[in-house]
Design a protein around this motif. Structure first.
Motif, PDB file in Angstrom:
ATOM      1  N   PRO A   1      43.401  26.779  60.865  1.00  0.00           N
ATOM      2  CA  PRO A   1      42.577  25.851  61.638  1.00  0.00           C
ATOM      3  C   PRO A   1      41.578  25.065  60.785  1.00  0.00           C
ATOM      4  O   PRO A   1      41.325  23.887  61.041  1.00  0.00           O
ATOM      5  CB  PRO A   1      41.835  26.776  62.620  1.00  0.00           C
ATOM      6  CG  PRO A   1      42.673  27.997  62.714  1.00  0.00           C
ATOM      7  CD  PRO A   1      43.287  28.166  61.361  1.00  0.00           C
ATOM      8  N   ALA A   2      41.002  25.740  59.762  1.00  0.00           N
ATOM      9  CA  ALA A   2      40.017  25.068  58.909  1.00  0.00           C
ATOM     10  C   ALA A   2      40.667  23.936  58.113  1.00  0.00           C
ATOM     11  O   ALA A   2      40.163  22.806  58.065  1.00  0.00           O
ATOM     12  CB  ALA A   2      39.378  26.080  57.960  1.00  0.00           C
ATOM     13  N   ILE A   3      41.801  24.237  57.486  1.00  0.00           N
ATOM     14  CA  ILE A   3      42.492  23.243  56.670  1.00  0.00           C
ATOM     15  C   ILE A   3      42.998  22.091  57.539  1.00  0.00           C
ATOM     16  O   ILE A   3      42.874  20.916  57.175  1.00  0.00           O
ATOM     17  CB  ILE A   3      43.645  23.904  55.875  1.00  0.00           C
ATOM     18  CG1 ILE A   3      43.059  24.840  54.809  1.00  0.00           C
ATOM     19  CG2 ILE A   3      44.547  22.861  55.228  1.00  0.00           C
ATOM     20  CD1 ILE A   3      44.057  25.761  54.141  1.00  0.00           C
ATOM     21  N   SER A   4      43.548  22.422  58.719  1.00  0.00           N
ATOM     22  CA  SER A   4      44.053  21.361  59.596  1.00  0.00           C
ATOM     23  C   SER A   4      42.912  20.475  60.089  1.00  0.00           C
ATOM     24  O   SER A   4      43.083  19.262  60.252  1.00  0.00           O
ATOM     25  CB  SER A   4      44.825  21.946  60.780  1.00  0.00           C
ATOM     26  OG  SER A   4      43.978  22.660  61.650  1.00  0.00           O
ATOM     27  N   GLY A   5      41.723  21.079  60.309  1.00  0.00           N
ATOM     28  CA  GLY A   5      40.568  20.292  60.736  1.00  0.00           C
ATOM     29  C   GLY A   5      40.195  19.227  59.725  1.00  0.00           C
ATOM     30  O   GLY A   5      39.890  18.078  60.086  1.00  0.00           O
ATOM     31  N   VAL A   6      40.249  19.587  58.436  1.00  0.00           N
ATOM     32  CA  VAL A   6      39.949  18.634  57.362  1.00  0.00           C
ATOM     33  C   VAL A   6      41.024  17.543  57.308  1.00  0.00           C
ATOM     34  O   VAL A   6      40.714  16.349  57.247  1.00  0.00           O
ATOM     35  CB  VAL A   6      39.847  19.360  55.994  1.00  0.00           C
ATOM     36  CG1 VAL A   6      39.681  18.366  54.862  1.00  0.00           C
ATOM     37  CG2 VAL A   6      38.690  20.352  56.017  1.00  0.00           C
ATOM     38  N   ILE A   7      42.300  17.943  57.350  1.00  0.00           N
ATOM     39  CA  ILE A   7      43.412  16.985  57.250  1.00  0.00           C
ATOM     40  C   ILE A   7      43.408  16.013  58.433  1.00  0.00           C
ATOM     41  O   ILE A   7      43.622  14.804  58.262  1.00  0.00           O
ATOM     42  CB  ILE A   7      44.766  17.732  57.160  1.00  0.00           C
ATOM     43  CG1 ILE A   7      44.852  18.519  55.841  1.00  0.00           C
ATOM     44  CG2 ILE A   7      45.943  16.753  57.249  1.00  0.00           C
ATOM     45  CD1 ILE A   7      46.045  19.464  55.743  1.00  0.00           C
ATOM     46  N   LEU A   8      43.140  16.516  59.651  1.00  0.00           N
ATOM     47  CA  LEU A   8      43.170  15.670  60.854  1.00  0.00           C
ATOM     48  C   LEU A   8      42.085  14.601  60.842  1.00  0.00           C
ATOM     49  O   LEU A   8      42.167  13.624  61.587  1.00  0.00           O
ATOM     50  CB  LEU A   8      43.043  16.534  62.113  1.00  0.00           C
ATOM     51  CG  LEU A   8      44.272  17.366  62.484  1.00  0.00           C
ATOM     52  CD1 LEU A   8      43.926  18.393  63.543  1.00  0.00           C
ATOM     53  CD2 LEU A   8      45.419  16.482  62.950  1.00  0.00           C
ATOM     54  N   ASN A   9      41.082  14.777  59.992  1.00  0.00           N
ATOM     55  CA  ASN A   9      40.030  13.766  59.872  1.00  0.00           C
ATOM     56  C   ASN A   9      40.556  12.501  59.194  1.00  0.00           C
ATOM     57  O   ASN A   9      39.962  11.431  59.315  1.00  0.00           O
ATOM     58  CB  ASN A   9      38.861  14.341  59.063  1.00  0.00           C
ATOM     59  CG  ASN A   9      37.577  13.584  59.281  1.00  0.00           C
ATOM     60  OD1 ASN A   9      37.209  13.274  60.405  1.00  0.00           O
ATOM     61  ND2 ASN A   9      36.889  13.266  58.205  1.00  0.00           N
ATOM     62  N   PHE A  10      41.689  12.630  58.471  1.00  0.00           N
ATOM     63  CA  PHE A  10      42.230  11.499  57.706  1.00  0.00           C
ATOM     64  C   PHE A  10      43.470  10.876  58.331  1.00  0.00           C
ATOM     65  O   PHE A  10      43.990   9.883  57.828  1.00  0.00           O
ATOM     66  CB  PHE A  10      42.560  11.958  56.269  1.00  0.00           C
ATOM     67  CG  PHE A  10      41.349  12.427  55.513  1.00  0.00           C
ATOM     68  CD1 PHE A  10      40.467  11.514  54.940  1.00  0.00           C
ATOM     69  CD2 PHE A  10      41.071  13.776  55.394  1.00  0.00           C
ATOM     70  CE1 PHE A  10      39.339  11.951  54.253  1.00  0.00           C
ATOM     71  CE2 PHE A  10      39.932  14.221  54.699  1.00  0.00           C
ATOM     72  CZ  PHE A  10      39.079  13.299  54.129  1.00  0.00           C
ATOM     73  N   GLY A  11      43.993  11.476  59.386  1.00  0.00           N
ATOM     74  CA  GLY A  11      45.198  10.915  59.995  1.00  0.00           C
ATOM     75  C   GLY A  11      45.673  11.708  61.193  1.00  0.00           C
ATOM     76  O   GLY A  11      44.964  12.589  61.688  1.00  0.00           O
TER      77      GLY A  11
END
Length: 508
Positions: A186-196
């Motif tokens: 969830p943490a990593i996906s939260g960062v990635i979803l901020n860019f696309g």
């Protein structure tokens, strides 16, 4: 229980053969890892490779949790439908992992690795391009089929190449892949979803997984000798129907048709019962899909129960927290990811330390305080409100993750260490299967409890936000009840595993 002498004899037959060095002399048995391309105190290169690959594939188990709000809008689906992208992943693993005990005995280490990573890469590539929810779900199932092979492959290889006195430390590193990866998803996906969009989650993973696959195929050596055996497809179907039906039935309780949901759950349990009887009869012929003789070892059985209940509590809380933070507190996916990241990092960094403490002091010293801390953290989450300070939420999550780290490493090591080497692949397979079923069961349970409570309050005229918050509190209370069972089970674990290692090490 198997005697030390017979375990050592089995180990002698199953040690990896290397043509450059010949057969391992019996006097080196207390440190097989020295002869298996490592020195005592160092993690074997084969384990490092498999940990890295396992981390990447297991990360995908929970990477979709943070993307649920995005997916609901992009694909025009409900929260319960979106939830299946995580639940189906776990169910597929639960259906495929029972085959891995047989599969890992039949193929070489390199073939198993190539199969696992090949399926994972195919599923990831399809997910990037999936135009609809149905095709995305199919891609997730292919991904999960590859992931299902990796964890038992890692555990089985570890048990064969690492000496008993060093297993806690090495298993601490393995905890990074098995426990921290789903915690970090969830943490990593939260960062990635901020860019696309959600597609970027798979686009980022694909090249990394491809690079690890290429590196692994270049460096990986075979461990052990493959054995030719037949597979019982009836057992495969029974396992898929049984475990799948159980969790699917549980998730249907929220739909309101209690009769239908109960029927599906009972049908799933019936299929599991037939599966168990089928394995018991196949054991007499020597060809079970899942060898249930591992359950004759008391420590293994206790460890399995503890791990299953702890995973139910862990995955349940990991589903609820992003829903609470995003839907009720209005945080973005990135902010949610950053809030849960410290806990995941603490869990990973503490894994090797926990392993070293286990090698020195045994299991109970870590597992009992860890189990109590899990209960306290989940009890803290039952007090969530619309104004609870974020530092408090971060602290509770960090305590939960650290407590799980203190619990999982000793439990995995004690459990698998209790079975004889010829049952390692089946022990890993059963552990992996129940871990996935427990995670899916926990996910379905908390979503159902939360939904039923919230719906009943809304029907009474309670405001939507207040009803949802109360539903979440009740779901966290379910987690607390589960964690009390973890404490009770922890008290049944043996006091010291280290004494067994000493006996093996000095019993020649």
């Amino acid at each position: 229980m198997t005697t030390i002498a017979s375990k050592t004899a089995d180990h002698d037959r199953l040690l990896p053969h290397n043509p450059d060095r010949g057969t391992v002399p019996s006097q080196q048995l207390d440190s097989p890892a020295k002869s298996a391309t490592t020195t005592s105190g160092r993690t074997p290169p084969v384990i490092r490779l498999l940990v890295l690959a396992t981390f990447i594939v297991i990360l995908n188990e929970t990477i979709m949790i943070n993307a649920i709000p995005n997916l609901m809008g992009a694909l025009n689906i409900t929260e319960q439908t979106a939830q299946w992208l995580s639940t189906a992943f776990m169910l597929t693993m639960a259906a495929v992992i029972p085959i891995t005990g047989w599969f890992l005995q039949r193929v070489s280490t390199r073939s198993a690795y190539a199969t696992a990573m090949g399926l994972f890469l195919l599923g990831t590539a399809l997910a990037i391009a999936a135009p609809s929810f149905e095709l995305l779900l199919g891609a997730r199932i292919i991904q999960a089929s590859g992931t299902a092979v990796m964890m038992p492959l890692l555990m089985t290889t570890l048990m064969h190449v690492v000496p008993e006195h060093d297993r806690g430390r090495v298993m601490g590193n393995v905890t990074l892949a098995i426990s921290v990866a789903p915690a970090m998803g969830p943490a990593i996906s939260g960062v990635i979803l901020n860019f696309g969009s959600w597609r970027l989650l798979f686009a980022v993973v694909l090249p990394i997984a491809a690079l690890i696959t290429w590196g692994g195929m270049k460096q990986l050596k075979n461990v052990g000798e493959p054995q030719v055996s037949t597979i019982d497809w009836f057992s495969v179907v029974l396992a898929a129907l049984g475990f799948g039906g159980l969790v699917y039935g549980l998730s249907r309780f929220q739909g309101g048709n209690i009769g239908l949901a109960t029927g599906i759950v009972l049908a799933g349990l019936a299929a599991i019962a037939v599966f168990v009887f089928r394995q018991l009869s196949l054991q007499k012929l020597g060809t079970p899909l899942m060898d249930l003789r591992t359950f004759k070892h008391r420590t293994y059985t206790i460890a399995l129960i503890l791990m299953s209940v702890a995973f139910m509590a862990m995955l349940g809380s990991m589903i609820l927290l992003p829903l609470y933070l995003q839907n009720l507190r209005g945080l973005s996916a990135l902010e949610t990811g950053l809030l849960v990241m410290p806990g995941g990092l603490a869990m990973g960094l503490l894994g090797p330390t926990v392993g070293r403490l286990f090698d020195r002091f045994g299991g109970r010293v870590l597992v009992i305080p860890g189990a109590i801390a899990i209960t306290l953290a989940l009890a803290g989450f039952t007090q969530v409100s619309m104004t609870m300070p974020y530092w408090q939420l971060l602290g509770l999550h960090a305590v939960l993750m650290v407590a799980l780290a203190a619990t999982f490493t000793p439990v995995f090591t004690l459990g698998l260490g209790a079975v004889p080497p010829h049952l390692y692949s089946h022990g890993s397979s059963i552990l992996g299967t129940l871990q996935q079923v427990a995670a899916a069961f926990g996910t379905a349970l908390v979503i159902t409890v939360m939904g039923v409570r919230a719906d009943s309050l809304k029907a009474e005229g309670v405001a939507v936000a207040a009803a949802n918050l109360d539903g979440m509190r009740l779901a966290f209370i379910v987690g607390v009840v589960l964690s009390v069972a973890v404490i009770i089970t922890a008290l049944l674990l043996p006091a010291r595993a280290a004494s067994n290692a000493e006996n093996v090490g000095h019993g020649h």
